[in-house]
Design a protein around this motif. Sequence first.
Motif, PDB file in Angstrom:
ATOM      1  N   ILE A 189     -88.595  22.851  18.318  1.00  0.00           N
ATOM      2  CA  ILE A 189     -87.295  23.287  19.216  1.00  0.00           C
ATOM      3  C   ILE A 189     -86.595  22.172  19.768  1.00  0.00           C
ATOM      4  O   ILE A 189     -87.429  21.237  20.452  1.00  0.00           O
ATOM      5  N   TYR A 190     -85.039  21.975  19.621  1.00  0.00           N
ATOM      6  CA  TYR A 190     -84.603  20.900  20.373  1.00  0.00           C
ATOM      7  C   TYR A 190     -83.245  21.258  20.615  1.00  0.00           C
ATOM      8  O   TYR A 190     -82.552  22.357  20.185  1.00  0.00           O
ATOM      9  N   ALA A 191     -82.725  20.250  21.469  1.00  0.00           N
ATOM     10  CA  ALA A 191     -81.151  20.636  21.885  1.00  0.00           C
ATOM     11  C   ALA A 191     -80.103  20.252  20.757  1.00  0.00           C
ATOM     12  O   ALA A 191     -80.384  19.267  19.988  1.00  0.00           O
ATOM     13  N   GLY A 192     -79.076  21.082  20.652  1.00  0.00           N
ATOM     14  CA  GLY A 192     -78.190  20.928  19.751  1.00  0.00           C
ATOM     15  C   GLY A 192     -77.197  19.845  19.919  1.00  0.00           C
ATOM     16  O   GLY A 192     -76.620  19.438  18.924  1.00  0.00           O
ATOM     17  N   SER A 193     -77.120  19.652  21.193  1.00  0.00           N
ATOM     18  CA  SER A 193     -76.056  18.551  21.412  1.00  0.00           C
ATOM     19  C   SER A 193     -76.688  17.590  22.842  1.00  0.00           C
ATOM     20  O   SER A 193     -77.106  18.284  23.860  1.00  0.00           O
ATOM     21  N   ALA A 194     -76.507  16.368  22.622  1.00  0.00           N
ATOM     22  CA  ALA A 194     -77.062  15.455  23.598  1.00  0.00           C
ATOM     23  C   ALA A 194     -76.542  15.703  25.017  1.00  0.00           C
ATOM     24  O   ALA A 194     -77.158  15.474  26.132  1.00  0.00           O
ATOM     25  N   SER A 195     -75.236  15.888  24.934  1.00  0.00           N
ATOM     26  CA  SER A 195     -74.390  16.169  26.078  1.00  0.00           C
ATOM     27  C   SER A 195     -74.435  17.474  26.855  1.00  0.00           C
ATOM     28  O   SER A 195     -74.264  17.814  28.025  1.00  0.00           O
ATOM     29  N   ARG A 196     -75.231  18.358  26.156  1.00  0.00           N
ATOM     30  CA  ARG A 196     -75.407  19.923  26.895  1.00  0.00           C
ATOM     31  C   ARG A 196     -76.880  20.342  26.576  1.00  0.00           C
ATOM     32  O   ARG A 196     -77.130  21.310  26.042  1.00  0.00           O
ATOM     33  N   ALA A 197     -77.844  19.562  27.076  1.00  0.00           N
ATOM     34  CA  ALA A 197     -79.239  20.019  27.105  1.00  0.00           C
ATOM     35  C   ALA A 197     -79.213  21.297  27.803  1.00  0.00           C
ATOM     36  O   ALA A 197     -78.752  21.523  29.000  1.00  0.00           O
ATOM     37  N   PRO A 198     -79.893  22.210  27.321  1.00  0.00           N
ATOM     38  CA  PRO A 198     -80.142  23.539  28.068  1.00  0.00           C
ATOM     39  C   PRO A 198     -80.823  23.519  29.254  1.00  0.00           C
ATOM     40  O   PRO A 198     -80.699  24.133  30.248  1.00  0.00           O
ATOM     41  N   ARG A 258     -81.677  24.721  18.898  1.00  0.00           N
ATOM     42  CA  ARG A 258     -81.883  24.646  17.387  1.00  0.00           C
ATOM     43  C   ARG A 258     -83.480  24.786  17.257  1.00  0.00           C
ATOM     44  O   ARG A 258     -84.278  24.356  18.283  1.00  0.00           O
ATOM     45  N   ALA A 259     -83.893  25.258  16.141  1.00  0.00           N
ATOM     46  CA  ALA A 259     -85.340  25.044  15.650  1.00  0.00           C
ATOM     47  C   ALA A 259     -85.342  24.952  14.165  1.00  0.00           C
ATOM     48  O   ALA A 259     -84.721  25.354  13.388  1.00  0.00           O
ATOM     49  N   ARG A 260     -86.290  24.355  13.844  1.00  0.00           N
ATOM     50  CA  ARG A 260     -86.640  24.060  12.391  1.00  0.00           C
ATOM     51  C   ARG A 260     -87.991  23.901  12.101  1.00  0.00           C
ATOM     52  O   ARG A 260     -88.626  23.643  13.033  1.00  0.00           O
ATOM     53  N   LEU A 261     -88.318  24.138  10.632  1.00  0.00           N
ATOM     54  CA  LEU A 261     -89.812  24.010  10.400  1.00  0.00           C
ATOM     55  C   LEU A 261     -89.941  22.576   9.969  1.00  0.00           C
ATOM     56  O   LEU A 261     -89.385  21.837   9.201  1.00  0.00           O
ATOM     57  N   ILE A 262     -91.174  22.030  10.368  1.00  0.00           N
ATOM     58  CA  ILE A 262     -91.679  20.804  10.046  1.00  0.00           C
ATOM     59  C   ILE A 262     -92.961  20.656   9.924  1.00  0.00           C
ATOM     60  O   ILE A 262     -93.658  21.907  10.016  1.00  0.00           O
ATOM     61  N   GLN A 263     -93.394  19.656   9.368  1.00  0.00           N
ATOM     62  CA  GLN A 263     -95.014  19.556   8.840  1.00  0.00           C
ATOM     63  C   GLN A 263     -95.730  18.535   9.775  1.00  0.00           C
ATOM     64  O   GLN A 263     -95.117  17.508  10.536  1.00  0.00           O
ATOM     65  N   ASP A 264     -96.907  18.943  10.450  1.00  0.00           N
ATOM     66  CA  ASP A 264     -97.686  18.160  11.449  1.00  0.00           C
ATOM     67  C   ASP A 264     -98.171  16.885  10.508  1.00  0.00           C
ATOM     68  O   ASP A 264     -99.322  16.750  10.219  1.00  0.00           O
TER      69      ASP A 264
END
Length: 662
Positions: free
Chosen positions: A121-130, A324-330
């Motif tokens: 899970i990550y911020a979609g834009s560096a200038s508008r972090a939730p 945003r959220a995306r699937l990754i592998q550890d």
Amino acid sequence: MPLRNSLRQPVRQLSGQTRRKPCRTCNNLDPRGHSSSMYNAESEKTPLASLSLVLDALSLAKTKDPKEGGCRFCGVLVQALDAFFENWRGVRQRVCVDLKEKGSIKVGIDGEEWKRELVEIYAGSASRAPWPTLGTAHHIPTDSGSDDTFNFARRCIQDCLVNPKHVACKLPSKSSTSSPKRLLDVGRVTAPIRLIDTQGKSFEYAALSHCWGTGPTLTAKKSNWQKLTSNIPFDALPPLFQDAIVITRQLGLRYIWIDSLCIIQDSVRDWETESAKMGSIYENSYVTISATNSGDGSIRCLADRRKPVKLNYENTTGKEFSLRARLIQDHHPDVQDGEPARLTGRLTTRAWALQEHVLSTRILHYTATELLFECKTSCRCECKPSRKILPTTPALIPKAIAKQSKRRDTIWDAWHRIVEQYSKRDLTVPNDKLPAISGIAHKIKEATESSYFAGVWEHNIASDLLWSTCLTAMPDAHYFSPETYRAPSFSWASLDTPVSFYSPDEDERETFNSSITPMSSSISVTGLNPLGAVADATIQVRGPTIRAVLCSTQKDGMWEYALLIKGTSAIGISHDCLLVADTVATTSEVTQTTARRAHCGDKPFEFKAAVLCLGVARFDSWASGLVLGFSSQGSGLFERLGTFSAGMEAFQRAEDQEIELA
């Protein structure tokens, strides 16, 4: 070094910000201010916080909707899990949440179904972090065949080639005996793809590491290989081979080595000659293309990846933010423990592929979620493309060899770790057990000049003999010994089970002493590979022995075995597989009831049988060794049944003698 919460600096607040009491479940997805928060002491001015939370999946699934008064941050976790982990609701598992200040959030679920998969899970834009502590993530293209991904691959390879720190990545000097006999010429789009004979010359080529699978694939045979030297239509190639050719061309190469096409599969001589060179073929390649996620030739490695999803998030004023959220592998290496990248995919279950991974100089792993690059010096991936010296699998043997002048155990430790991983993998042809690791064995032999006994090394014989099987998690079929001979019983290669070796710490290593001396050996190989398949093998060692009675009992559905030695209490053993009693001829006139490994079809039963215990090593006041049964192969031969560990008092009446292990 991380600092605990009790040693931390006060939590920093933004101007005008009033900190609300955080959610007791998720701590508002804030790594700061929790009793388990850690702070990076390397930055004294503004130490960054990290926090690992373990949540109950059942409780999290019942979280109220934020519009109904539920936690907004728990709602973010639920959305992310719903998007990528099907059927997670209703399972009694742990949800692991890793938080890092100014970084992304990693969420995973325990359980085999979601093994090694994470949601980021990550911020979609560096200038508008939730919220202040959430950071952005590096862009990963949604197409593994995109220009961005190919540019990443080229940069990784080029940096490895020119970086003066990558000394281990310099290719060894090539010779005609280690070069591939054939290559595929694929470099010109307008010219036909064809098989060429290298005639002992050196070429710059890529190599493909892939699963054959059970379906049909294009192979070179006696009947068609001459046709393959003139023209191979692109459309006639399996989709995975087509992708490998595209990658080869994109990297500016003209040649590629693919085992199924560059080895004549129905020629025993050609297969034995070329398969024996596989280690050097992968090591000498410009780059290895690893189809990590492809189960067979029909599954492409240049494919669309799952796209990130948008998560709904509103702050207390009702303002919407881009999340945003995306699937990754550890998969990232563990620098602290020196563990290399942990890959997931069908290829990682195949035995042949392990030495291709270990011995490659540079390798591109096409995984389900991103491209990962490894060489003998470092590791980079699309989610963390920075250049750092990190532990890698191709670096395992070079590092062990480099350190052996200081401590020779390092190379044997590396061999043990490789065998442990190798023994967990699958083989289509069981008799390939020794050939499929012979390339690695060749590197060890070059470095140590030790004799090799079908998986066991003379210069490390005591430690090598004390392997143990890991039976508890295996299917019932693996509790039996194979019907067909593959390796001597003293070798881990004689069984189809995962094995482990004892790993002493530094203090224990100082007290470890071998109790045996190798006297002689006899090995008969079945082909042209001197480190490959064997038809028969024995070793003769001298060491302390004592006769004992082996008893079998059934407890809670599991069979247990114990040694009865006069003057001591019963000693439990670690058995190699199920054991049964049998009668063998010890001389032409005398028979002996002993124990042997059970074969499929044998029905286990309670028994008492004569065995021989061989003390192999001593640890202070403890002895470890082998439990041996009298062999039916010949008078005076013994076969391994398992291992034991006991106090030295059990060996007070031991006699030194020479025995032959088969």
